[in-house]
Design a protein around this motif. Sequence first.
Motif, PDB file in Angstrom:
ATOM      1  N   ARG A  78      31.001  43.161  43.690  1.00  0.00           N
ATOM      2  CA  ARG A  78      30.584  41.769  43.644  1.00  0.00           C
ATOM      3  C   ARG A  78      31.291  40.678  43.964  1.00  0.00           C
ATOM      4  O   ARG A  78      29.932  39.923  44.104  1.00  0.00           O
ATOM      5  CB  ARG A  78      30.461  41.870  42.002  1.00  0.00           C
ATOM      6  CG  ARG A  78      28.807  43.410  41.714  1.00  0.00           C
ATOM      7  CD  ARG A  78      28.986  42.875  40.129  1.00  0.00           C
ATOM      8  NE  ARG A  78      28.439  44.485  39.393  1.00  0.00           N
ATOM      9  CZ  ARG A  78      27.236  44.581  39.977  1.00  0.00           C
ATOM     10  NH1 ARG A  78      26.231  42.809  39.575  1.00  0.00           N
ATOM     11  NH2 ARG A  78      27.289  45.433  39.109  1.00  0.00           N
ATOM     12  N   ARG A  79      32.417  40.728  44.252  1.00  0.00           N
ATOM     13  CA  ARG A  79      32.647  39.100  44.730  1.00  0.00           C
ATOM     14  C   ARG A  79      32.158  39.184  46.567  1.00  0.00           C
ATOM     15  O   ARG A  79      32.374  37.348  47.520  1.00  0.00           O
ATOM     16  CB  ARG A  79      33.767  39.712  45.489  1.00  0.00           C
ATOM     17  CG  ARG A  79      35.262  39.423  44.088  1.00  0.00           C
ATOM     18  CD  ARG A  79      37.016  39.550  44.004  1.00  0.00           C
ATOM     19  NE  ARG A  79      37.331  40.142  43.113  1.00  0.00           N
ATOM     20  CZ  ARG A  79      38.101  40.925  43.555  1.00  0.00           C
ATOM     21  NH1 ARG A  79      38.163  41.783  44.354  1.00  0.00           N
ATOM     22  NH2 ARG A  79      38.536  41.888  41.876  1.00  0.00           N
ATOM     23  N   GLU A  80      32.186  40.210  47.512  1.00  0.00           N
ATOM     24  CA  GLU A  80      31.665  40.170  48.732  1.00  0.00           C
ATOM     25  C   GLU A  80      30.198  39.878  48.924  1.00  0.00           C
ATOM     26  O   GLU A  80      29.095  39.725  49.423  1.00  0.00           O
ATOM     27  CB  GLU A  80      32.324  40.959  49.322  1.00  0.00           C
ATOM     28  CG  GLU A  80      33.563  40.871  49.489  1.00  0.00           C
ATOM     29  CD  GLU A  80      33.948  41.575  50.675  1.00  0.00           C
ATOM     30  OE1 GLU A  80      33.933  41.958  51.615  1.00  0.00           O
ATOM     31  OE2 GLU A  80      35.765  41.905  50.386  1.00  0.00           O
ATOM     32  N   PHE A  81      29.445  40.432  48.117  1.00  0.00           N
ATOM     33  CA  PHE A  81      27.704  41.266  48.058  1.00  0.00           C
ATOM     34  C   PHE A  81      26.542  39.826  47.799  1.00  0.00           C
ATOM     35  O   PHE A  81      26.967  39.054  46.816  1.00  0.00           O
ATOM     36  CB  PHE A  81      27.337  41.550  47.010  1.00  0.00           C
ATOM     37  CG  PHE A  81      26.325  42.748  47.468  1.00  0.00           C
ATOM     38  CD1 PHE A  81      26.167  43.572  47.734  1.00  0.00           C
ATOM     39  CD2 PHE A  81      24.861  42.303  46.687  1.00  0.00           C
ATOM     40  CE1 PHE A  81      25.056  44.829  48.354  1.00  0.00           C
ATOM     41  CE2 PHE A  81      23.957  42.485  46.909  1.00  0.00           C
ATOM     42  CZ  PHE A  81      23.886  44.060  47.833  1.00  0.00           C
ATOM     43  N   PRO A  82      26.256  39.232  48.789  1.00  0.00           N
ATOM     44  CA  PRO A  82      24.952  38.121  48.823  1.00  0.00           C
ATOM     45  C   PRO A  82      24.638  38.356  47.496  1.00  0.00           C
ATOM     46  O   PRO A  82      23.462  39.414  47.265  1.00  0.00           O
ATOM     47  CB  PRO A  82      24.500  38.122  49.742  1.00  0.00           C
ATOM     48  CG  PRO A  82      24.933  39.225  51.028  1.00  0.00           C
ATOM     49  CD  PRO A  82      25.808  40.123  49.632  1.00  0.00           C
ATOM     50  N   SER A  83      24.968  37.688  46.630  1.00  0.00           N
ATOM     51  CA  SER A  83      23.498  37.704  45.243  1.00  0.00           C
ATOM     52  C   SER A  83      22.189  37.683  45.250  1.00  0.00           C
ATOM     53  O   SER A  83      21.571  37.435  44.184  1.00  0.00           O
ATOM     54  CB  SER A  83      23.717  36.614  44.430  1.00  0.00           C
ATOM     55  OG  SER A  83      24.114  35.511  45.277  1.00  0.00           O
ATOM     56  N   GLU A  84      21.509  37.037  46.421  1.00  0.00           N
ATOM     57  CA  GLU A  84      19.745  37.283  46.259  1.00  0.00           C
ATOM     58  C   GLU A  84      19.677  38.407  46.583  1.00  0.00           C
ATOM     59  O   GLU A  84      18.331  38.406  46.228  1.00  0.00           O
ATOM     60  CB  GLU A  84      19.869  35.775  47.532  1.00  0.00           C
ATOM     61  CG  GLU A  84      20.471  36.323  49.235  1.00  0.00           C
ATOM     62  CD  GLU A  84      21.513  35.932  49.687  1.00  0.00           C
ATOM     63  OE1 GLU A  84      21.860  36.131  50.850  1.00  0.00           O
ATOM     64  OE2 GLU A  84      22.233  35.887  49.124  1.00  0.00           O
ATOM     65  N   PHE A  85      20.749  39.906  47.061  1.00  0.00           N
ATOM     66  CA  PHE A  85      20.262  40.811  47.116  1.00  0.00           C
ATOM     67  C   PHE A  85      20.793  41.579  45.837  1.00  0.00           C
ATOM     68  O   PHE A  85      19.748  43.066  45.334  1.00  0.00           O
ATOM     69  CB  PHE A  85      20.289  40.867  48.502  1.00  0.00           C
ATOM     70  CG  PHE A  85      20.151  40.704  49.916  1.00  0.00           C
ATOM     71  CD1 PHE A  85      18.965  41.627  50.262  1.00  0.00           C
ATOM     72  CD2 PHE A  85      21.441  40.417  50.225  1.00  0.00           C
ATOM     73  CE1 PHE A  85      18.784  40.920  51.606  1.00  0.00           C
ATOM     74  CE2 PHE A  85      20.952  39.458  51.766  1.00  0.00           C
ATOM     75  CZ  PHE A  85      19.039  39.614  52.078  1.00  0.00           C
ATOM     76  N   LEU A  86      20.633  40.926  44.868  1.00  0.00           N
ATOM     77  CA  LEU A  86      21.704  42.198  43.961  1.00  0.00           C
ATOM     78  C   LEU A  86      20.123  42.740  42.976  1.00  0.00           C
ATOM     79  O   LEU A  86      19.367  43.105  42.521  1.00  0.00           O
ATOM     80  CB  LEU A  86      21.780  41.776  42.742  1.00  0.00           C
ATOM     81  CG  LEU A  86      23.604  40.652  43.046  1.00  0.00           C
ATOM     82  CD1 LEU A  86      23.776  40.065  42.054  1.00  0.00           C
ATOM     83  CD2 LEU A  86      24.342  42.149  43.217  1.00  0.00           C
TER      84      LEU A  86
END
Length: 115
Positions: A78-86
């Motif tokens: 979650r630190r690296e994952f682009p939040s717009e794709f959650l």
Amino acid sequence: MLQKYLPKPLVSLLSMGLLVQPIAAHSQALTYNYSNASLSQQSLLISQFRPGDSCEANDNLSLLADTFISVCRKASIRREFPSEFLNSYLEDIKKNKSASGKKAWKLLNDNRFKK
């Protein structure tokens, strides 16, 4: 354990008000919007909504990225994952050709984050 007492656990949970706002399915699977649910309700939903035998992204294209990450990946993704794709389906992330879409798909398949 729930199946011992409830013949149809998801339907029973829905009728008891424990499932929050069922939404229309993508790729003919039923998913739940649990962003407004309490932590205990979210953990109950995740435990009921397990992917198949595989925790591979390609095998679970009908899951939301947030659910897939919660069940199959370490929290550090979650630190690296682009939040717009959650709140996007894995199928949509796979098809996305933007730089952040490619990064999200690559992270979902990265062996460093497998549980």
